[in-house]
Design a protein around this motif. Structure first.
Motif, PDB file in Angstrom:
ATOM      1  N   LEU A   1       0.800  -1.228   0.000  1.00 31.48           N
ATOM      2  CA  LEU A   1       0.000   0.000   0.000  1.00 31.48           C
ATOM      3  C   LEU A   1       0.833   1.279   0.000  1.00 31.48           C
ATOM      4  CD1 LEU A   1      -2.918   1.069   0.182  1.00 31.48           C
ATOM      5  CD2 LEU A   1      -2.802   0.793   2.657  1.00 31.48           C
ATOM      6  N   LYS A   2       2.101   1.153   0.350  1.00 32.98           N
ATOM      7  CA  LYS A   2       2.940   2.335   0.523  1.00 32.98           C
ATOM      8  C   LYS A   2       3.003   3.197  -0.728  1.00 32.98           C
ATOM      9  CE  LYS A   2       7.283   3.396   2.873  1.00 32.98           C
ATOM     10  NZ  LYS A   2       8.525   2.801   3.457  1.00 32.98           N
ATOM     11  N   ASN A   3       3.098   2.551  -1.896  1.00 35.06           N
ATOM     12  CA  ASN A   3       3.195   3.307  -3.148  1.00 35.06           C
ATOM     13  C   ASN A   3       1.969   3.120  -4.047  1.00 35.06           C
ATOM     14  OD1 ASN A   3       5.875   4.369  -2.668  1.00 35.06           O
ATOM     15  ND2 ASN A   3       6.625   2.276  -2.976  1.00 35.06           N
ATOM     16  N   ARG A   4       0.906   2.590  -3.500  1.00 38.89           N
ATOM     17  CA  ARG A   4      -0.347   2.432  -4.246  1.00 38.89           C
ATOM     18  C   ARG A   4      -1.212   3.668  -3.992  1.00 38.89           C
ATOM     19  NH1 ARG A   4      -1.541  -3.099  -6.384  1.00 38.89           N
ATOM     20  NH2 ARG A   4       0.583  -3.876  -6.684  1.00 38.89           N
ATOM     21  N   LYS A   5      -1.205   4.591  -4.943  1.00 39.01           N
ATOM     22  CA  LYS A   5      -1.902   5.866  -4.732  1.00 39.01           C
ATOM     23  C   LYS A   5      -2.937   6.150  -5.811  1.00 39.01           C
ATOM     24  CE  LYS A   5       2.237   7.702  -2.493  1.00 39.01           C
ATOM     25  NZ  LYS A   5       3.293   8.764  -2.488  1.00 39.01           N
ATOM     26  N   GLY A   6      -3.051   5.254  -6.784  1.00 41.18           N
ATOM     27  CA  GLY A   6      -4.007   5.480  -7.867  1.00 41.18           C
ATOM     28  C   GLY A   6      -5.435   5.590  -7.383  1.00 41.18           C
ATOM     29  N   PHE A   7      -5.816   4.792  -6.382  1.00 44.35           N
ATOM     30  CA  PHE A   7      -7.187   4.845  -5.868  1.00 44.35           C
ATOM     31  C   PHE A   7      -7.455   6.151  -5.137  1.00 44.35           C
ATOM     32  CE2 PHE A   7      -4.849   3.477  -2.217  1.00 44.35           C
ATOM     33  CZ  PHE A   7      -5.616   3.736  -1.079  1.00 44.35           C
ATOM     34  N   VAL A   8      -6.397   6.707  -4.522  1.00 42.80           N
ATOM     35  CA  VAL A   8      -6.540   8.005  -3.838  1.00 42.80           C
ATOM     36  C   VAL A   8      -6.739   9.114  -4.865  1.00 42.80           C
ATOM     37  CG1 VAL A   8      -5.365   9.703  -2.389  1.00 42.80           C
ATOM     38  CG2 VAL A   8      -5.186   7.265  -1.849  1.00 42.80           C
ATOM     39  N   ARG A   9      -5.952   9.093  -5.919  1.00 45.84           N
ATOM     40  CA  ARG A   9      -6.087  10.089  -6.983  1.00 45.84           C
ATOM     41  C   ARG A   9      -7.479  10.021  -7.606  1.00 45.84           C
ATOM     42  NH1 ARG A   9      -2.461  12.960  -9.766  1.00 45.84           N
ATOM     43  NH2 ARG A   9      -0.748  11.783  -8.802  1.00 45.84           N
ATOM     44  N   LEU A  10      -7.981   8.807  -7.800  1.00 47.10           N
ATOM     45  CA  LEU A  10      -9.317   8.609  -8.368  1.00 47.10           C
ATOM     46  C   LEU A  10     -10.384   9.213  -7.460  1.00 47.10           C
ATOM     47  CD1 LEU A  10     -10.678   7.130 -10.806  1.00 47.10           C
ATOM     48  CD2 LEU A  10     -10.957   5.168  -9.270  1.00 47.10           C
ATOM     49  N   ALA A  11     -10.244   9.001  -6.163  1.00 48.28           N
ATOM     50  CA  ALA A  11     -11.212   9.546  -5.206  1.00 48.28           C
ATOM     51  C   ALA A  11     -11.203  11.065  -5.213  1.00 48.28           C
ATOM     52  CB  ALA A  11     -10.902   9.022  -3.806  1.00 48.28           C
ATOM     53  N   ILE A  12     -10.012  11.665  -5.301  1.00 47.16           N
ATOM     54  CA  ILE A  12      -9.910  13.129  -5.324  1.00 47.16           C
ATOM     55  C   ILE A  12     -10.525  13.689  -6.604  1.00 47.16           C
ATOM     56  CG2 ILE A  12      -8.308  15.080  -5.382  1.00 47.16           C
ATOM     57  CD1 ILE A  12      -6.371  13.408  -3.695  1.00 47.16           C
TER      58      ILE A  12
ATOM     59  N   HIS B   1     -12.932  12.623  -8.294  1.00 44.90           N
ATOM     60  CA  HIS B   1     -14.403  12.546  -8.266  1.00 44.90           C
ATOM     61  C   HIS B   1     -14.992  13.117  -6.978  1.00 44.90           C
ATOM     62  CE1 HIS B   1     -14.855  10.136 -11.935  1.00 44.90           C
ATOM     63  NE2 HIS B   1     -13.736   9.542 -11.574  1.00 44.90           N
ATOM     64  N   GLY B   2     -14.127  13.569  -6.064  1.00 47.14           N
ATOM     65  CA  GLY B   2     -14.629  14.108  -4.799  1.00 47.14           C
ATOM     66  C   GLY B   2     -15.348  13.050  -3.980  1.00 47.14           C
ATOM     67  N   THR B   3     -14.873  11.808  -4.070  1.00 48.53           N
ATOM     68  CA  THR B   3     -15.532  10.674  -3.424  1.00 48.53           C
ATOM     69  C   THR B   3     -14.864  10.341  -2.096  1.00 48.53           C
ATOM     70  OG1 THR B   3     -15.963   9.752  -5.620  1.00 48.53           O
ATOM     71  CG2 THR B   3     -16.247   8.278  -3.743  1.00 48.53           C
ATOM     72  N   PRO B   4     -15.617  10.257  -1.003  1.00 49.50           N
ATOM     73  CA  PRO B   4     -15.025   9.878   0.282  1.00 49.50           C
ATOM     74  C   PRO B   4     -14.368   8.499   0.217  1.00 49.50           C
ATOM     75  CG  PRO B   4     -17.231  10.764   0.596  1.00 49.50           C
ATOM     76  CD  PRO B   4     -17.054  10.574  -0.872  1.00 49.50           C
TER      77      PRO B   4
ATOM     78  N   THR C   1     -14.908  -8.689   8.425  1.00 58.72           N
ATOM     79  CA  THR C   1     -14.557  -7.479   7.676  1.00 58.72           C
ATOM     80  C   THR C   1     -15.139  -6.264   8.380  1.00 58.72           C
ATOM     81  OG1 THR C   1     -14.564  -8.733   5.602  1.00 58.72           O
ATOM     82  CG2 THR C   1     -14.683  -6.327   5.439  1.00 58.72           C
ATOM     83  N   VAL C   2     -14.261  -5.387   8.856  1.00 56.18           N
ATOM     84  CA  VAL C   2     -14.684  -4.178   9.574  1.00 56.18           C
ATOM     85  C   VAL C   2     -14.564  -2.986   8.627  1.00 56.18           C
ATOM     86  CG1 VAL C   2     -14.306  -2.712  11.581  1.00 56.18           C
ATOM     87  CG2 VAL C   2     -13.860  -5.178  11.735  1.00 56.18           C
ATOM     88  N   VAL C   3     -15.693  -2.313   8.412  1.00 58.98           N
ATOM     89  CA  VAL C   3     -15.737  -1.150   7.521  1.00 58.98           C
ATOM     90  C   VAL C   3     -15.610   0.121   8.360  1.00 58.98           C
ATOM     91  CG1 VAL C   3     -17.111   0.110   5.815  1.00 58.98           C
ATOM     92  CG2 VAL C   3     -17.195  -2.401   5.886  1.00 58.98           C
ATOM     93  N   GLY C   4     -14.588   0.922   8.077  1.00 56.58           N
ATOM     94  CA  GLY C   4     -14.326   2.129   8.849  1.00 56.58           C
ATOM     95  C   GLY C   4     -15.192   3.308   8.439  1.00 56.58           C
ATOM     96  N   LYS C   5     -14.897   4.447   9.029  1.00 57.32           N
ATOM     97  CA  LYS C   5     -15.676   5.653   8.736  1.00 57.32           C
ATOM     98  C   LYS C   5     -15.124   6.354   7.495  1.00 57.32           C
ATOM     99  CE  LYS C   5     -12.947   8.598  11.853  1.00 57.32           C
ATOM    100  NZ  LYS C   5     -12.980   9.506  13.014  1.00 57.32           N
ATOM    101  N   PRO C   6     -15.998   7.020   6.736  1.00 60.47           N
ATOM    102  CA  PRO C   6     -15.560   7.707   5.504  1.00 60.47           C
ATOM    103  C   PRO C   6     -14.572   8.834   5.792  1.00 60.47           C
ATOM    104  CG  PRO C   6     -17.961   7.477   5.581  1.00 60.47           C
ATOM    105  CD  PRO C   6     -17.451   7.128   6.948  1.00 60.47           C
ATOM    106  N   ILE C   7     -13.622   8.992   4.895  1.00 55.75           N
ATOM    107  CA  ILE C   7     -12.658  10.089   4.957  1.00 55.75           C
ATOM    108  C   ILE C   7     -13.049  11.108   3.884  1.00 55.75           C
ATOM    109  CG2 ILE C   7     -10.229  10.728   4.711  1.00 55.75           C
ATOM    110  CD1 ILE C   7      -9.555   7.754   5.317  1.00 55.75           C
ATOM    111  N   PRO C   8     -13.498  12.302   4.274  1.00 47.72           N
ATOM    112  CA  PRO C   8     -13.911  13.296   3.276  1.00 47.72           C
ATOM    113  C   PRO C   8     -12.760  13.673   2.356  1.00 47.72           C
ATOM    114  CG  PRO C   8     -14.604  13.933   5.498  1.00 47.72           C
ATOM    115  CD  PRO C   8     -13.650  12.786   5.650  1.00 47.72           C
ATOM    116  N   VAL C   9     -13.062  13.875   1.080  1.00 44.28           N
ATOM    117  CA  VAL C   9     -12.055  14.230   0.076  1.00 44.28           C
ATOM    118  C   VAL C   9     -12.550  15.425  -0.728  1.00 44.28           C
ATOM    119  CG1 VAL C   9     -10.866  13.463  -2.016  1.00 44.28           C
ATOM    120  CG2 VAL C   9     -11.182  11.872  -0.123  1.00 44.28           C
TER     121      VAL C   9
END
Length: 335
Positions: A204-215, A217-220, A283-291
């Motif tokens: 996960l350290k260098n896996r950032k594509g999903f973060v860029r995708l979320a930003i 689209h403004g998706t939490p 499987t524990v689902v955490g709280k959304p992180i606003p983006v």
């Protein structure tokens, strides 16, 4: 090696649970190849029209996987998946509400060998996803390669699976009505090679594509950790730098899929085989992180959100690990 056979007195309920898991393992490992053979073989029989008509339909329908797929509620609600869920058992835990007016991008960790928790929780209703998260429709991403197999592609879509490419992800995340959850197994196939019992190593350290995708689209972002995912199979030791690991890495680069050498128990005996162990998965689902939405986020912005995600995932693990008998000295390792 002494073989420990299952007793004859095993209740029917447990036999049905084992049968449900066995058919799923077969589907995961062999169904795509069997579908391809059937498609080709039918062309040389009097039923050739079946394959011909399917080929025409396949051409017309070729973009459907990238357009949200075609889920079938009867498939998702099948009793087969409830038996499979009870085999381990698999449970889904909610720690925060998800607003059905928004779309979400969920990161699932760890991949495990066959991603059992991801399939049961997001591709079926066995663990009660729709009850826990009313108004939310889950979409789990899978390697695009598997959607190229005849018949098998329709089997995948019926559970809510979609290809793991940017076009498919964007289609789900940009739906204006909201109520969609895109689940991505961030570590992917490569992380499966680190899926050893008791391991908490995440790619996960260098896996950032999903973060860029979320930003974009403004998706939490929603972190999720599946406790016990790595315990249902044993895997041949393959430390980094070993000859086996190098071969597995080369094959992954060529084929796009990893080939972990895993084993567990059999259908009628407990000593060897490819049927997973009866180990609980939660499987524990955490709280959304606003983006904050940005069409062209800078590397610095991506890094900041990515670090926040790592922190939230670590906090989720630390908060819940004692409930699932994880040693106090165990922590997530990001590589």
């Amino acid at each position: 090696m002494k073989v420990e056979f299952a007793p004859r007195s095993v209740p029917l309920q447990r036999r049905l649970q084992t049968a449900s898991v066995a058919q799923w393992v077969f589907s995961f490992l062999c169904l795509a190849q069997c579908c391809t053979v059937a498609f080709i073989a039918l062309l040389f029989t009097r039923f050739w029209l079946v394959s011909a008509l399917y080929a025409a339909w396949w051409l017309i329908d070729r973009e459907k996987p990238r357009k949200g797929g075609r889920r079938i509620h009867f498939f998702r609600n099948s009793i087969v998946w409830r038996y499979m869920k009870d085999y381990f058992p698999v449970t889904l835990v909610k720690t925060a509400e998800l607003d059905p007016r928004q779309n979400y991008l969920l990161g699932f960790h760890p991949h495990g060998v066959l991603a059992v928790g991801a399939f049961i929780n997001f591709c079926t209703e066995a663990s009660g996803f729709s009850t826990l998260f009313p108004g939310i429709t889950p979409h789990l991403m899978m390697l695009s390669l598997w959607f190229r197999f005849p018949f098998f592609r329709d089997y995948l879509m019926s559970g809510g699976l979609i290809p793991s490419d940017k076009e498919s992800a964007s289609y789900v995340l940009q739906k204006p009505e909201g109520g969609n959850l895109l689940a991505i197994i961030v570590g992917g196939a490569q992380e499966a090679l680190d899926a050893h019992p008791g391991s908490f190593t995440l790619l996960l350290k260098n896996r950032k594509g999903f973060v860029r995708l979320a930003i974009q689209h403004g998706t939490p972002l929603v972190p999720a950790f599946s406790f016990g995912e790595n315990n249902v199979f044993d895997q041949v030791k393959n430390p980094k730098g070993s000859w086996l690991r190098r071969i597995q890495y080369c094959l992954q680069q060529i084929m796009g899929i990893s080939l972990p050498l895993f084993h567990a128990r059999g259908i009628f005996q407990y000593s060897f085989g490819l049927i997973p162990y009866r180990q609980p998965i939660c499987t524990v689902v955490g709280k959304p992180i606003p983006v904050q939405k940005r069409h062209e986020p800078s590397e610095e912005e991506v890094d900041q959100v990515h670090q926040k995600y790592l922190n939230e995932l670590s906090n989720l693990f630390e908060k819940h690990k004692a409930k699932y008998n994880i040693p106090e000295e165990s922590h997530l390792e990001f590589i």
